[in-house]
Scaffold this motif. Structure first.
Motif, PDB file in Angstrom:
ATOM      1  N   THR A  34       0.992  -0.993   0.018  1.00  0.00           N
ATOM      2  CA  THR A  34      -0.004  -0.116  -0.043  1.00  0.00           C
ATOM      3  C   THR A  34       0.880   1.266   0.018  1.00  0.00           C
ATOM      4  O   THR A  34       0.482   2.413  -0.684  1.00  0.00           O
ATOM      5  CB  THR A  34      -0.911   0.081   1.229  1.00  0.00           C
ATOM      6  N   ARG A  35       2.002   1.282   0.751  1.00  0.00           N
ATOM      7  CA  ARG A  35       2.834   2.367   0.417  1.00  0.00           C
ATOM      8  C   ARG A  35       3.524   2.682  -0.755  1.00  0.00           C
ATOM      9  O   ARG A  35       3.983   3.699  -0.863  1.00  0.00           O
ATOM     10  CB  ARG A  35       3.985   2.445   1.750  1.00  0.00           C
ATOM     11  N   HIS A  36       3.330   1.664  -1.589  1.00  0.00           N
ATOM     12  CA  HIS A  36       3.685   1.936  -2.914  1.00  0.00           C
ATOM     13  C   HIS A  36       2.459   2.327  -3.987  1.00  0.00           C
ATOM     14  O   HIS A  36       2.586   2.135  -5.117  1.00  0.00           O
ATOM     15  CB  HIS A  36       4.515   0.755  -3.535  1.00  0.00           C
ATOM     16  N   GLY A  37       1.126   2.178  -3.468  1.00  0.00           N
ATOM     17  CA  GLY A  37      -0.054   2.475  -3.923  1.00  0.00           C
ATOM     18  C   GLY A  37      -0.257   1.246  -4.843  1.00  0.00           C
ATOM     19  O   GLY A  37      -1.218   1.454  -5.856  1.00  0.00           O
ATOM     20  N   VAL A  38      -0.144   0.109  -4.503  1.00  0.00           N
ATOM     21  CA  VAL A  38      -0.367  -1.184  -5.093  1.00  0.00           C
ATOM     22  C   VAL A  38      -1.344  -1.894  -4.075  1.00  0.00           C
ATOM     23  O   VAL A  38      -1.197  -1.952  -2.794  1.00  0.00           O
ATOM     24  CB  VAL A  38       0.932  -2.102  -5.133  1.00  0.00           C
ATOM     25  N   HIS A 278       7.187 -13.793  -1.554  1.00  0.00           N
ATOM     26  CA  HIS A 278       8.445 -13.134  -1.542  1.00  0.00           C
ATOM     27  C   HIS A 278       8.614 -12.230  -2.485  1.00  0.00           C
ATOM     28  O   HIS A 278       9.273 -11.119  -2.481  1.00  0.00           O
ATOM     29  CB  HIS A 278       9.349 -14.075  -0.848  1.00  0.00           C
ATOM     30  N   ALA A 279       8.540 -12.949  -3.809  1.00  0.00           N
ATOM     31  CA  ALA A 279       9.025 -12.156  -5.072  1.00  0.00           C
ATOM     32  C   ALA A 279       8.260 -10.785  -5.106  1.00  0.00           C
ATOM     33  O   ALA A 279       8.779  -9.871  -5.698  1.00  0.00           O
ATOM     34  CB  ALA A 279       8.827 -12.982  -6.216  1.00  0.00           C
ATOM     35  N   ALA A 288       8.377  -2.294  -9.059  1.00  0.00           N
ATOM     36  CA  ALA A 288       8.152  -2.822 -10.561  1.00  0.00           C
ATOM     37  C   ALA A 288       6.571  -2.458 -10.833  1.00  0.00           C
ATOM     38  O   ALA A 288       6.135  -2.732 -12.189  1.00  0.00           O
ATOM     39  CB  ALA A 288       8.338  -4.211 -10.185  1.00  0.00           C
ATOM     40  N   PHE A 289       5.600  -2.442  -9.816  1.00  0.00           N
ATOM     41  CA  PHE A 289       4.325  -2.057 -10.105  1.00  0.00           C
ATOM     42  C   PHE A 289       4.057  -0.640 -10.005  1.00  0.00           C
ATOM     43  O   PHE A 289       4.165  -0.025  -8.946  1.00  0.00           O
ATOM     44  CB  PHE A 289       3.522  -2.950  -9.221  1.00  0.00           C
TER      45      PHE A 289
END
Length: 315
Positions: A34-38, A278-279, A288-289
């Motif tokens: 969530t901290r990356h907006g995902v 984990h990936a 990456a997202f």
């Protein structure tokens, strides 16, 4: 680019096993995403059937339809989930199963919990040395096996063939419009080949190999050629997360899996699912997202404590 066929309601006869399809999708709150907006979704394929969970159901069902009640002969290692699922299907549906196991029989006596479960479900175990196992697709080797066991439907290691890839296309169809990226752990490539083919335009499939070797890309392309007549869907592999190879884990991976269980109440299978989850956490941290993305993690199985513990060793 050829499109995958729409999913069928299921093979006749198998419906009496009452699979849960489509499998449920659950959103989880995880600050590492969530901290990356995902947004992270869990596609709970492990809930399809208690004895044939996840990609095992999707890959086995069309192969069992083709077998039409004939004995099924298939291949796997000493901790193969595929062998266990095939044996369970034989018990539940009343057909004979033969499991060709990699390794000397004396080295596997007494049977480990995974092979013991196969035997308890009625599977006849046929042990072969590693050299013979590597040649398992050789017509001479197959003819020798059929001489011993009689006429059988031969299903490849991991259940991955064109029929399996088509079966896994239903997974992609179930995720159409649900996620931007759908991720799955990969052993033989059949699940990824079908998943990618079933997704819609603008969606991508990510495969996380659980073994070393760098050969899965070719395997997925070959399966898609056989199943769909050519490349199907947008997919890629990230081969950094095998944690030493097939059936190998590390204390760090176990700690990650335990933490994920504590956060989300999801029992995490260590040899496949933990590596994929984990990936995804690493890829989210790496950016990456893009922000605003939704990522679906396909949960293909549940943990088996005895097998996971043994597989964590350095054997």
């Amino acid at each position: 680019m050829p499109d995958a066929p729409a999913p069928s309601p299921g093979p006749p006869g198998l419906s009496r096993l009452r699979p849960v399809l489509p499998s449920p999708v659950r959103q989880v709150e995880d600050e590492r995403f969530t901290r990356h907006g995902v947004t992270l979704l869990l596609k709970r394929d492990d809930l399809i059937h208690p004895d044939l969970p996840g990609n095992k159901w999707r890959k086995l069902a069309p192969n069992l339809l083709a077998a039409a009640g004939r004995p099924v002969l298939t291949f796997g290692g000493a901790y193969s989930n595929h062998l266990r699922a095939t044996a369970a299907a034989g018990r539940l549906l009343g057909f004979r199963t033969i499991g060709v196991v990699r390794g000397d029989e004396l080295a596997h006596r007494p049977l480990n919990p995974s092979l013991a479960r196969c035997a308890a479900d009625g599977m006849r175990l046929h042990f072969v040395d590693r050299r013979t196992y590597r040649a398992k697709t050789d017509p001479v080797v197959l003819a020798g096996l059929l001489d011993v066991h009689g006429e059988c439907e031969i299903v490849p290691e991991g259940g991955s063939n064109a029929l399996a890839a088509r079966g896994c296309a239903a997974l992609g169809h179930e995720l159409r419009g649900v996620a931007d990226v759908a991720a799955v752990a990969c052993g033989t490539g059949g699940s990824l080949a079908g998943l990618a083919a079933g997704l819609g335009p603008g969606q991508r499939a990510l495969g996380v190999p659980v073994l070393r070797g760098g050969f899965l890309g070719d395997a997925v392309r070959e399966l898609q050629q056989e199943a769909f007549g050519g490349p199907a869907g947008d997919w890629w592999l990230d081969e950094r997360f095998h944690f030493g190879g097939y059936a190998r884990t590390t204390p760090a991976l176990h700690a990650f899996a335990q933490d994920f269980e504590d956060r989300h109440g999801l029992p995490v299978e260590r040899l496949y699912v933990a590596k994929m989850l984990h990936a995804l956490t690493v890829l989210a941290e790496e950016g990456a997202f893009p922000a605003g993305s939704t990522v679906a993690a396909v949960i293909t199985g549940r943990p088996d404590t005895a097998a996971d513990g043994q597989s964590a060793s350095s054997r």
